[in-house]
Scaffold this motif. Structure first.
Motif, PDB file in Angstrom:
ATOM      1  N   CYS A 300      34.341  10.470  87.948  1.00 54.97           N
ATOM      2  CA  CYS A 300      33.983  11.533  88.900  1.00 54.97           C
ATOM      3  C   CYS A 300      32.531  11.354  89.363  1.00 54.97           C
ATOM      4  O   CYS A 300      31.695  10.865  88.608  1.00 54.97           O
ATOM      5  N   GLY A 301      32.257  11.842  90.546  1.00 54.92           N
ATOM      6  CA  GLY A 301      30.877  11.939  91.045  1.00 54.92           C
ATOM      7  C   GLY A 301      30.140  10.613  91.029  1.00 54.92           C
ATOM      8  O   GLY A 301      30.633   9.583  91.491  1.00 54.92           O
ATOM      9  N   SER A 302      28.950  10.644  90.459  1.00 59.00           N
ATOM     10  CA  SER A 302      28.127   9.433  90.439  1.00 59.00           C
ATOM     11  C   SER A 302      28.787   8.314  89.634  1.00 59.00           C
ATOM     12  O   SER A 302      28.644   7.135  89.966  1.00 59.00           O
ATOM     13  N   SER A 347      31.966   7.654  82.196  1.00 66.61           N
ATOM     14  CA  SER A 347      31.507   9.037  82.065  1.00 66.61           C
ATOM     15  C   SER A 347      30.226   9.099  81.239  1.00 66.61           C
ATOM     16  O   SER A 347      30.161   8.541  80.145  1.00 66.61           O
ATOM     17  N   GLN A 348      29.230   9.769  81.749  1.00 66.49           N
ATOM     18  CA  GLN A 348      28.001   9.983  80.982  1.00 66.49           C
ATOM     19  C   GLN A 348      28.297  10.875  79.795  1.00 66.49           C
ATOM     20  O   GLN A 348      28.055  10.518  78.653  1.00 66.49           O
ATOM     21  N   SER A 349      28.825  12.060  80.095  1.00 64.95           N
ATOM     22  CA  SER A 349      29.008  13.075  79.052  1.00 64.95           C
ATOM     23  C   SER A 349      30.139  12.733  78.104  1.00 64.95           C
ATOM     24  O   SER A 349      30.142  13.154  76.947  1.00 64.95           O
ATOM     25  N   THR A 352      34.067  15.058  80.668  1.00 65.67           N
ATOM     26  CA  THR A 352      34.502  15.572  81.969  1.00 65.67           C
ATOM     27  C   THR A 352      36.020  15.772  81.957  1.00 65.67           C
ATOM     28  O   THR A 352      36.781  14.829  81.695  1.00 65.67           O
ATOM     29  N   VAL A 398      20.635  17.729  85.803  1.00 64.85           N
ATOM     30  CA  VAL A 398      22.030  17.733  86.260  1.00 64.85           C
ATOM     31  C   VAL A 398      22.318  16.484  87.094  1.00 64.85           C
ATOM     32  O   VAL A 398      23.364  15.852  86.948  1.00 64.85           O
ATOM     33  N   ALA A 399      21.399  16.125  87.964  1.00 64.57           N
ATOM     34  CA  ALA A 399      21.605  14.937  88.793  1.00 64.57           C
ATOM     35  C   ALA A 399      21.354  13.690  87.946  1.00 64.57           C
ATOM     36  O   ALA A 399      20.254  13.477  87.445  1.00 64.57           O
ATOM     37  N   THR A 400      22.356  12.875  87.826  1.00 63.37           N
ATOM     38  CA  THR A 400      22.217  11.696  86.963  1.00 63.37           C
ATOM     39  C   THR A 400      21.381  10.609  87.632  1.00 63.37           C
ATOM     40  O   THR A 400      21.465  10.393  88.836  1.00 63.37           O
ATOM     41  N   LYS A 485      22.895  12.215  95.680  1.00 62.66           N
ATOM     42  CA  LYS A 485      21.636  12.645  95.043  1.00 62.66           C
ATOM     43  C   LYS A 485      20.915  13.636  95.947  1.00 62.66           C
ATOM     44  O   LYS A 485      20.463  14.676  95.517  1.00 62.66           O
ATOM     45  N   GLU A 488      22.939  17.133  96.442  1.00 64.74           N
ATOM     46  CA  GLU A 488      23.126  18.025  95.291  1.00 64.74           C
ATOM     47  C   GLU A 488      21.830  18.722  94.875  1.00 64.74           C
ATOM     48  O   GLU A 488      21.870  19.844  94.391  1.00 64.74           O
TER      49      GLU A 488
END
Ligand code: F6R
Length: 608
Positions: A300-302, A347-349, A352, A398-400, A485, A488
């Protein structure tokens, strides 16, 4: 989304919980609360808004004394942000207090049943159902009640539960939502992630789904659903406390951008030995690689944007077809996957919700899962066949930024690793690629040294209403990230477009003064993108070109030019993304935006 901290020990719990919750603020929240056990009673304090409101309401925790408690930051899903909907939620008799992260999918039917049995609901949340269920099932044995509750609820949860009949312990459990256990000296903790407790201990347990943890001051025991004790492995977290602190920076985002050279070094160096890429972390054999039919990259996302880079790089280097999909689409598209397909999940976290669900979907189809994850022991890491960790350290903004960069580095390592095994690279090409990967951290540091140039450009354009990013192939992939970036954190509308596609409709939006950020870093497509720059210039656009040092003719067409160092064509995204991160940051800073916690966003998106 939502943060949980639980404490039992010799110190006052409330200040520890408030401090721990402040470390979880980055996850996103709109209300907060704590429940503290004291003299046979559970006292609750909660408040809509920032943690500072709760802090003030409780005089920094002093008005709720006690040495055992649970705390929560809530990101509203069921019911608006309000004092009533904030956690902890308390059962009818006040015997149980519950904090919850996740979603109880069958809460409506459970609520109906409980209402029929005389339970009254004060909030609109799904979590209140859990508090009442505890009360309903409790016959003097909290563990028994916990198992019955778990068997009854569907969905995802990390739960912390206080029961006034148990003055010396509280219990917790998790399923598909994050929770770790912190092991201290005469004090123990649970938390949504380590940053909340790093000040107190680095010794932790990772919990598997439905492992129930009983925390006492002097010990922690973990049980399975059959009430059998589980022997857990202790992990020592090597992040230092400063990794989760601002350390003099105004924003975590700037600190994390500045940390990119180190994060890249930490991710790349241990995986290059004697001039070869060594991926000890994975079990994929040369035979397995040769048998790969197709690769899916899902995120997802970045993290998805990293996947878009990955598609170009893997296809070019390995000649294996790659499909990139956003996880929320992939999970419902009935993907055509066979057992010879490799699914790369990014995924960073590691938590997700859509990415985890997509992973499970792929697994059900028999695919092999290789994940790229930053958080050790997270749900996505646990559910994968192989994991390659990005050693970015905690990412709070929040913004990676640094997680994106390290994910990209891992994609490069995997691509070159597979290409070499497939015989797609000569030894010279392989050696050159590796030496260029190793040089990335210094080159990123070099770009960061000149961040004032980007700050100056941002000061010229922060009043724009709409900004376009264009590029071709890898430059297009990076445009996606640059645009995300910017929007957001600065709330400026922005779109990323494949440069050649602009004239098929979107170019009608270009008018006098529209800012177009044109990425033209690669050699092969440089002239093509320059032609697109001329097209937008002819329609009044102001152009900021991003290119490499050797491309001198960008100055002839663009109004402003940002230069990045030279590197291997495939690796250019690692460098070109940095000025775009900085641009988003400085534009947001000029606009006075809440850079680390942009509106409506959460760091870990644990709901669908
Ligand atoms: C944007 C950003 C998000 C995340 C996305 C996936 O700056 O950070 O788009 O990339 O929510 O999160 P993870 O990587 O934790 O799965």
């Amino acid at each position: 989304m939502c943060g949980i901290v639980g404490y039992i020990g010799e110190n006052q719990a409330a200040p520890i919980l408030l401090d721990g919750l402040s470390k979880l603020e980055y996850r996103g929240y709109d209300s907060a609360g704590i429940a503290i056990f004291n003299s046979g009673k559970i006292n609750v304090a909660k408040a809509k808004g920032r943690l500072s409101v709760l802090d003030e309401k409780t005089s920094g925790g002093k008005s709720v004394p006690g040495t055992m408690g649970i705390g929560h930051t809530r990101w509203a899903t069921h019911g608006e942000p309000s004092d009533e909907n904030a956690h902890p939620h308390v059962s009818k008799s006040g015997r149980f207090a519950v904090v919850h992260n996740g979603i109880i999918e069958n809460y409506i039917s459970l609520k109906k049943r409980l209402e029929e049995k005389g339970f009254e609901f004060i909030s609109e949340t799904d979590t209140e159902v859990i508090a009442h269920l505890f009360e309903y099932y409790y016959k003097g044995d909290i563990m028994e009640a916990m198992i019955k509750v778990i068997n009854r609820v569907e969905g995802s949860y990390a739960l912390g539960v206080l029961c006034s009949d148990y003055p010396d312990q509280f219990i917790a459990v998790r399923k598909a939502s994050p929770m770790i256990v912190g092991l201290g000296e005469n004090e123990n903790f649970v938390a949504s992630d380590v940053t909340a407790i790093l000040k107190h201990t680095r010794e932790i347990y990772y919990l598997e789904d439905n492992e129930i943890v009983v925390l006492k001051k002097d010990g922690v025991k973990v049980y399975n659903m059959d009430r059998e004790e589980v022997q857990k492995e202790r992990f020592t977290v090597d992040w230092d406390v400063s990794a989760a602190e601002k350390g003099g920076y105004e924003h975590f985002m700037m600190k994390e951008m500045e940390e990119q050279p180190k994060a890249l070094r930490d991710t790349i160096s241990p995986r290059i030995k004697d001039g070869k890429i060594v991926l000890d972390d994975i079990t994929l054999t040369t035979e397995d690689i040769k048998n790969i039919n197709k690769i899916y990259i899902v995120a997802c996302g970045s993290a998805y944007h990293v996947g878009v880079v990955g598609k170009y790089v893997i296809e070019k280097m390995c000649r294996i077809p790659v499909e990139v999909q956003v996880a929320s689409e992939f999970r419902y598209c009935d993907p055509i996957i066979s057992k010879n397909d490799l699914v790369i999940v990014i995924s960073q976290s590691g938590e997700t919700a859509d990415t985890l669900a997509a992973l499970k979907e792929a697994k059900n189809h028999g695919a092999r899962i290789l994940s790229i994850v930053n958080v050790v022991g997270s749900a996505i890491a646990n559910a994968s066949d192989d994991v390659i960790y990005t050693w970015a350290g905690p990412e709070i903004a929040v913004a990676t930024t640094k997680a994106y960069s390290t994910q990209l580095a891992v994609i490069y390592l995997i691509s070159a690793y597979m290409a070499e095994k497939l015989g797609m690279l000569t030894s010279g090409e392989y050696a050159k690629f590796i030496s260029e990967i190793e040089a990335l951290p210094d080159k990123v540091a070099e770009i960061l040294k000149h961040k004032e140039d980007i700050q100056y450009l941002a000061s010229k354009f922060y009043n724009c209403h709409s900004i376009f990013f264009i590029g071709r192939n890898l430059d297009y992939a990076v445009s996606l990230e640059g645009s995300l970036k910017l929007k957001e954190i600065s709330y400026i509308h922005s779109e990323a477009y494949a440069a050649g596609e602009l004239k098929h409709g979107t170019i009608s939006l270009i008018e006098d003064g529209t800012l177009v950020i044109a990425l033209a870093t690669g050699q092969e497509l440089f002239d093509k993108t320059v032609s697109n720059v001329k097209e937008v210039k002819a329609r009044g656009a102001v152009v900021m070109g991003v290119t490499t040092e050797s491309h001198e003719n960008m100055e002839d067409v663009a109004d402003h030019v940002v230069k990045i160092p030279e590197t291997h064509e495939m690796l250019l995204p690692s460098l070109s993304v940095v000025p775009l991160q900085l641009f988003g940051y400085y534009v947001a800073s000029n606009k006075g935006c809440d850079i680390d916690k942009p509106r409506n966003l959460a760091k870990s998106v644990t709901v669908e």
